[in-house]
Scaffold this motif. Sequence first.
Motif, PDB file in Angstrom:
ATOM      1  N   HIS A 302      58.810 -15.069  31.200  1.00 54.45           N
ATOM      2  CA  HIS A 302      57.964 -13.881  31.063  1.00 54.45           C
ATOM      3  C   HIS A 302      56.524 -14.206  31.463  1.00 54.45           C
ATOM      4  O   HIS A 302      55.868 -13.420  32.161  1.00 54.45           O
ATOM      5  CB  HIS A 302      58.021 -13.397  29.607  1.00 54.45           C
ATOM      6  CG  HIS A 302      57.295 -12.112  29.349  1.00 54.45           C
ATOM      7  ND1 HIS A 302      57.420 -10.999  30.156  1.00 54.45           N
ATOM      8  CD2 HIS A 302      56.417 -11.758  28.362  1.00 54.45           C
ATOM      9  CE1 HIS A 302      56.665 -10.015  29.684  1.00 54.45           C
ATOM     10  NE2 HIS A 302      56.043 -10.464  28.596  1.00 54.45           N
ATOM     11  N   SER A 304      55.512 -16.548  33.556  1.00 54.76           N
ATOM     12  CA  SER A 304      55.459 -16.693  35.019  1.00 54.76           C
ATOM     13  C   SER A 304      55.421 -15.336  35.712  1.00 54.76           C
ATOM     14  O   SER A 304      54.691 -15.144  36.693  1.00 54.76           O
ATOM     15  CB  SER A 304      56.668 -17.488  35.512  1.00 54.76           C
ATOM     16  OG  SER A 304      56.632 -18.805  35.018  1.00 54.76           O
ATOM     17  N   ASN A 305      56.186 -14.384  35.190  1.00 57.33           N
ATOM     18  CA  ASN A 305      56.213 -13.045  35.790  1.00 57.33           C
ATOM     19  C   ASN A 305      54.870 -12.335  35.647  1.00 57.33           C
ATOM     20  O   ASN A 305      54.401 -11.669  36.579  1.00 57.33           O
ATOM     21  CB  ASN A 305      57.315 -12.195  35.141  1.00 57.33           C
ATOM     22  CG  ASN A 305      58.698 -12.660  35.542  1.00 57.33           C
ATOM     23  OD1 ASN A 305      58.857 -13.324  36.562  1.00 57.33           O
ATOM     24  ND2 ASN A 305      59.697 -12.321  34.750  1.00 57.33           N
ATOM     25  N   LYS A 308      52.346 -13.808  38.068  1.00 61.36           N
ATOM     26  CA  LYS A 308      52.583 -13.294  39.431  1.00 61.36           C
ATOM     27  C   LYS A 308      51.992 -11.899  39.601  1.00 61.36           C
ATOM     28  O   LYS A 308      51.412 -11.572  40.644  1.00 61.36           O
ATOM     29  CB  LYS A 308      54.073 -13.276  39.726  1.00 61.36           C
ATOM     30  CG  LYS A 308      54.683 -14.641  39.969  1.00 61.36           C
ATOM     31  CD  LYS A 308      56.179 -14.541  40.232  1.00 61.36           C
ATOM     32  CE  LYS A 308      56.803 -15.929  40.403  1.00 61.36           C
ATOM     33  NZ  LYS A 308      58.271 -15.845  40.573  1.00 61.36           N
ATOM     34  N   GLN A 309      52.146 -11.063  38.565  1.00 62.17           N
ATOM     35  CA  GLN A 309      51.603  -9.705  38.632  1.00 62.17           C
ATOM     36  C   GLN A 309      50.081  -9.708  38.738  1.00 62.17           C
ATOM     37  O   GLN A 309      49.483  -8.812  39.348  1.00 62.17           O
ATOM     38  CB  GLN A 309      52.024  -8.918  37.385  1.00 62.17           C
ATOM     39  CG  GLN A 309      53.523  -8.616  37.306  1.00 62.17           C
ATOM     40  CD  GLN A 309      53.925  -8.051  35.960  1.00 62.17           C
ATOM     41  OE1 GLN A 309      53.076  -7.572  35.199  1.00 62.17           O
ATOM     42  NE2 GLN A 309      55.215  -8.122  35.638  1.00 62.17           N
ATOM     43  N   HIS A 331      51.863  -9.829  27.075  1.00 61.38           N
ATOM     44  CA  HIS A 331      51.186  -9.363  28.291  1.00 61.38           C
ATOM     45  C   HIS A 331      49.684  -9.265  28.068  1.00 61.38           C
ATOM     46  O   HIS A 331      48.879  -9.723  28.902  1.00 61.38           O
ATOM     47  CB  HIS A 331      51.752  -7.998  28.709  1.00 61.38           C
ATOM     48  CG  HIS A 331      51.271  -7.554  30.058  1.00 61.38           C
ATOM     49  ND1 HIS A 331      50.066  -6.893  30.239  1.00 61.38           N
ATOM     50  CD2 HIS A 331      51.815  -7.701  31.293  1.00 61.38           C
ATOM     51  CE1 HIS A 331      49.894  -6.638  31.526  1.00 61.38           C
ATOM     52  NE2 HIS A 331      50.943  -7.114  32.187  1.00 61.38           N
TER      53      HIS A 331
END
Length: 344
Positions: A302, A304-305, A308-309, A331
Amino acid sequence: VVAAASLVAKFWSTRGGFKAEVISTTKIGQVHFMYNSAFNDLESYFNSKKEALLSATESITKNMRKRGGGILDIELRDRTSELESYYQLHVTFETVDSMGANFINSCLEAIAEEFEKDASTCSAQGIQIVMSILSNYVPNCLVRAEVSCPVDRLYGENADIFAQKFKQAVDIANAEPHRAVTHNKGIMNGIDAVVIATGNDFRAIESGAHAYASRSGKYKSLSNCEIENGIFKFWIEIPLALGTVGGLTSIHPLSKFSLDLLQKPSARELMEIIAVAGLAQNFAALRALTTTGIQHGHMKMHLSNIIKQLDATEEEKTYLLNYFANKQVSHSAVVEAYNNLKNK
């Protein structure tokens, strides 16, 4: 799913690897019908018609018989204890390397038509065909996969503790249906992935697997674990009705690619491969649950995602990964840390 299965494959590659065997490959179809008169008359009629029922399918089964498959048997079953006036013709099939849905359904419709044809002129009057359809519950199309090794080869100094907790986790899934559903869902994560990739019907596989998990009258784990004489053993037995020819497998380019990647397995070999994928996935989940917890790997991915965003640079990515190594990931927390870094 891929990362977990790959990690477990690497782990067991140095501990004897996975072993798999196909136990049986029989598939099932049924002609469902209603009948109100004497059972003895119906039974006599069925016995007199059985050869004709097989003959009615000869043009359909011709090519399948050449490959070693076809209809294995036709049985008359009395199900009036479950539903008034309800009977069925229970038909077993061998479909070799094809999943066989269209083949089975075509045979059943031909059998139903022949069975009904002369009933009005004999003592077994009143046969009313309701439907003819294959069953996705195939408890005799079964495959087994397993891993085993000495307990002391599992995980360092705490191998005994790990093995006991792992077994307890499987035991809990056998005792508690709420846990068993999630436990088996994790197995199907691995199984469905390969089923879909090879152009097979994951919905049929799912429904058959969950029905098999309930065969005792209580929903239980599809996998089992034992520790005996210092040996850890973990295995799965699961019904898998699969095909490597016909349907999407011969048409869809990604299905063809997947089967080529697997070195063009037979249906039996694909059953073994898919059972292993499910077992590997289950081992990965239980290992995480009984050690670091399931969220450790999930939240790492999560993180890493989210990075990236945010379109972070490599330097910023390294900083954030190190920053959250021992912190709770959310987040908002990652965005806040990123903004603070940019402000600095």
